[in-house]
Design an enzyme around this catalytic site. Sequence first.
Site, PDB file in Angstrom:
ATOM      1  N   GLY A   1      -1.903  -7.064  18.095  1.00 13.86           N
ATOM      2  CA  GLY A   1      -3.738  -7.386  17.598  1.00 13.86           C
ATOM      3  C   GLY A   1      -4.190  -6.388  17.320  1.00 13.86           C
ATOM      4  O   GLY A   1      -4.999  -5.628  17.510  1.00 13.86           O
ATOM      5  N   ARG A   2      -5.783  -7.167  19.033  1.00 18.32           N
ATOM      6  CA  ARG A   2      -6.726  -6.543  19.483  1.00 18.32           C
ATOM      7  C   ARG A   2      -6.401  -5.400  19.524  1.00 18.32           C
ATOM      8  O   ARG A   2      -7.404  -4.545  19.999  1.00 18.32           O
ATOM      9  CB  ARG A   2      -7.925  -7.196  20.182  1.00 18.32           C
ATOM     10  CG  ARG A   2      -7.781  -9.146  19.938  1.00 18.32           C
ATOM     11  CD  ARG A   2      -8.534 -10.335  20.753  1.00 18.32           C
ATOM     12  NE  ARG A   2      -7.213 -10.171  20.584  1.00 18.32           N
ATOM     13  CZ  ARG A   2      -7.303 -11.114  22.199  1.00 18.32           C
ATOM     14  NH1 ARG A   2      -8.210 -11.893  22.974  1.00 18.32           N
ATOM     15  NH2 ARG A   2      -5.929 -11.264  23.054  1.00 18.32           N
TER      16      ARG A   2
ATOM     17  N   CYS B   1      -2.835 -20.218  14.431  1.00 19.27           N
ATOM     18  CA  CYS B   1      -4.302 -21.123  14.668  1.00 19.27           C
ATOM     19  C   CYS B   1      -5.076 -21.849  15.405  1.00 19.27           C
ATOM     20  O   CYS B   1      -4.446 -23.093  15.041  1.00 19.27           O
ATOM     21  CB  CYS B   1      -4.985 -20.859  12.808  1.00 19.27           C
ATOM     22  SG  CYS B   1      -6.416 -20.908  12.181  1.00 19.27           S
TER      23      CYS B   1
ATOM     24  N   ASN C   1       3.961 -11.392  22.357  1.00 22.64           N
ATOM     25  CA  ASN C   1       2.018 -10.659  21.331  1.00 22.64           C
ATOM     26  C   ASN C   1       1.433 -11.278  22.549  1.00 22.64           C
ATOM     27  O   ASN C   1       1.957 -12.707  23.432  1.00 22.64           O
ATOM     28  CB  ASN C   1       2.552 -11.375  20.201  1.00 22.64           C
ATOM     29  CG  ASN C   1       0.908 -11.866  19.730  1.00 22.64           C
ATOM     30  OD1 ASN C   1       0.179 -12.626  19.370  1.00 22.64           O
ATOM     31  ND2 ASN C   1       0.540 -10.141  19.323  1.00 22.64           N
TER      32      ASN C   1
ATOM     33  N   GLU D   1      -7.078 -12.849  10.666  1.00 18.74           N
ATOM     34  CA  GLU D   1      -8.188 -13.437  10.171  1.00 18.74           C
ATOM     35  C   GLU D   1      -9.336 -12.579  10.506  1.00 18.74           C
ATOM     36  O   GLU D   1     -10.034 -12.694  11.599  1.00 18.74           O
ATOM     37  CB  GLU D   1      -8.059 -14.757  10.125  1.00 18.74           C
ATOM     38  CG  GLU D   1      -8.953 -15.500   8.597  1.00 18.74           C
ATOM     39  CD  GLU D   1     -10.246 -16.560   8.759  1.00 18.74           C
ATOM     40  OE1 GLU D   1     -10.365 -17.090   9.945  1.00 18.74           O
ATOM     41  OE2 GLU D   1     -10.602 -16.740   7.886  1.00 18.74           O
TER      42      GLU D   1
ATOM     43  N   LYS E   1       4.786 -17.544  13.533  1.00 21.04           N
ATOM     44  CA  LYS E   1       4.470 -16.912  14.732  1.00 21.04           C
ATOM     45  C   LYS E   1       3.577 -18.562  15.346  1.00 21.04           C
ATOM     46  O   LYS E   1       3.058 -19.398  14.757  1.00 21.04           O
ATOM     47  CB  LYS E   1       3.179 -16.496  13.672  1.00 21.04           C
ATOM     48  CG  LYS E   1       2.533 -16.109  15.238  1.00 21.04           C
ATOM     49  CD  LYS E   1       1.722 -14.594  14.732  1.00 21.04           C
ATOM     50  CE  LYS E   1       0.473 -13.811  15.414  1.00 21.04           C
ATOM     51  NZ  LYS E   1      -0.812 -14.858  15.785  1.00 21.04           N
TER      52      LYS E   1
HETATM   53  C1  LIG Z   1      -9.996 -12.603  14.948  1.00 21.23           C
HETATM   54  C2  LIG Z   1      -9.004 -12.532  14.933  1.00 21.23           C
HETATM   55  C3  LIG Z   1      -7.770 -13.599  14.209  1.00 21.23           C
HETATM   56  C4  LIG Z   1      -6.426 -14.176  13.931  1.00 21.23           C
HETATM   57  N1  LIG Z   1      -5.895 -14.212  12.652  1.00 21.23           N
HETATM   58  C5  LIG Z   1      -4.976 -14.802  13.133  1.00 21.23           C
HETATM   59  C6  LIG Z   1      -3.858 -15.466  11.171  1.00 21.23           C
HETATM   60  O1  LIG Z   1      -4.930 -15.115  10.962  1.00 21.23           O
HETATM   61  N2  LIG Z   1      -2.737 -15.512  11.422  1.00 21.23           N
HETATM   62  C7  LIG Z   1      -2.513 -15.726  12.613  1.00 21.23           C
HETATM   63  O2  LIG Z   1      -0.935 -15.925  12.897  1.00 21.23           O
HETATM   64  N3  LIG Z   1      -2.772 -15.723  13.799  1.00 21.23           N
HETATM   65  C8  LIG Z   1      -4.163 -14.506  14.309  1.00 21.23           C
HETATM   66  N4  LIG Z   1      -4.392 -14.254  15.550  1.00 21.23           N
HETATM   67  C9  LIG Z   1      -3.803 -14.612  16.257  1.00 21.23           C
HETATM   68  C10 LIG Z   1      -2.761 -12.559  16.338  1.00 21.23           C
HETATM   69  O3  LIG Z   1      -2.432 -12.705  15.323  1.00 21.23           O
HETATM   70  C11 LIG Z   1      -2.622 -12.796  18.165  1.00 21.23           C
HETATM   71  O4  LIG Z   1      -1.984 -13.122  18.368  1.00 21.23           O
HETATM   72  C12 LIG Z   1      -3.621 -13.383  19.075  1.00 21.23           C
HETATM   73  O5  LIG Z   1      -4.753 -12.205  18.985  1.00 21.23           O
HETATM   74  C13 LIG Z   1      -2.773 -11.890  19.824  1.00 21.23           C
HETATM   75  O6  LIG Z   1      -2.435 -10.907  19.831  1.00 21.23           O
HETATM   76  P1  LIG Z   1      -3.371  -9.862  20.723  1.00 21.23           P
HETATM   77  O7  LIG Z   1      -3.909  -9.727  22.239  1.00 21.23           O
HETATM   78  O8  LIG Z   1      -2.412  -8.454  20.432  1.00 21.23           O
HETATM   79  O9  LIG Z   1      -4.633  -9.739  19.735  1.00 21.23           O
HETATM   80  C14 LIG Z   1      -6.141 -14.389  15.194  1.00 21.23           C
HETATM   81  C15 LIG Z   1      -7.010 -13.377  15.765  1.00 21.23           C
HETATM   82  C16 LIG Z   1      -7.891 -13.280  16.784  1.00 21.23           C
HETATM   83  C17 LIG Z   1      -8.512 -12.391  17.319  1.00 21.23           C
END
Ligand SMILES: Cc1cc2nc3c(=O)[nH]c(=O)nc-3n(C[C@H](O)[C@H](O)[C@H](O)COP(=O)(O)O)c2cc1C
Length: 323
Positions: free
Chosen positions: A228-229, A103, A204, A14, A144
């Site tokens: 993600g990040r 979330c 993930n 998001e 998720k």
């Molecule tokens: C800023 C931000 C917004 C996120 N928004 C969502 C979202 O809308 N829906 C969701 O399922 N996960 C959301 N996540 C979680 C990510 O999809 C992911 O699970 C999490 O960041 C860990 O993965 P990563 O280390 O690859 O970032 C969000 C994470 C971050 C940092």
Amino acid sequence: MSAKPPHILLAPMEGVVDPVIRELYSDLGGYDEMVTEFVRVTDKLNPDHIFQKYSPELLKGGKTKAGTPVALQLLGGQPQPLAENADAAIRLGAPAIDLNFGCPAKTVNRHDGGATLLKKPERLFDIISAVKRAADGRVPVCAKVRLGFEDKSLHKDIARAVNDAGAARLVIHARTKVEGYKPPAHWEYMAWMAEECSIPVYGNGDIWSVEDYQKCVEVSGLRNVALGRGAMARPNLALQIKALDAGKDLPHLGFEPLFKIWIRRFAADSFNHAGEKYALNRTKQWTKLLGRNYDQSVALFESIKRFRSYQDMSAVIHQDAPN
Ligand SMILES: Cc1cc2nc3c(=O)[nH]c(=O)nc-3n(C[C@H](O)[C@H](O)[C@H](O)COP(=O)(O)O)c2cc1C
């Protein structure tokens, strides 16, 4: 080298993974599927324009221009409204429904959505079952999750609930809600959860590099992942992972093409998508995230962070790349 390349998702984020980033990353390549930011579901049916705002891809057959399918993510706690909203999104052309059970935001959890549902895995089962009934085989229904809310004691129950309800895919962010985004991600739990499942399971959390991916596969046994990040900080990470899987070595994307092609395009597309303020904020955000891997992006962020006008920022990003 393995027979089939890993399936890689661009994780929903998001305020970060918006339609502009999805188009751009789809053109960069490596991602098999993407997911929208979450659409909040209370007790009402969202109007069509809300779904289309979160997923302009709906107007193009549910795919980016380059053809990457974009699942529509719903967040809520009540099976019936979620089912009705899923039905509406499918009618509008969503190629898959993704349900958010991860979330951690306080307001979201207070309103009975996101990670709070992990406290009662039977609620996941009821929601997924209701949404599946509404989807009626037209599109996959995916979920998720995190490892739990306060602690990890229910991790297997969570996996079983998602599996037994017949989800088409389980993505596991390997932390509890309480752990937020704090490292480390507990990849070993993903292996234990996958043992409970016959459906495809995706890893993930904290995959920032091909080395992290390799470690994650070693620990979890999962080759399919959501990035993600790490994807935001290393734009060709999915391609690098696929190259690695094919026994090849793909270097990092250099800053020069990143700056001259992708950052310039991102700023312009963000401006066209939602105007000046949006473009400024998003460009600052992305250059900051890129700073993790590119020193030049740290310098770029420093030089644009105080700008209030798109024109000023644009002048900087159309100069030569910072050293
Ligand atoms: C800023 C931000 C917004 C996120 N928004 C969502 C979202 O809308 N829906 C969701 O399922 N996960 C959301 N996540 C979680 C990510 O999809 C992911 O699970 C999490 O960041 C860990 O993965 P990563 O280390 O690859 O970032 C969000 C994470 C971050 C940092």
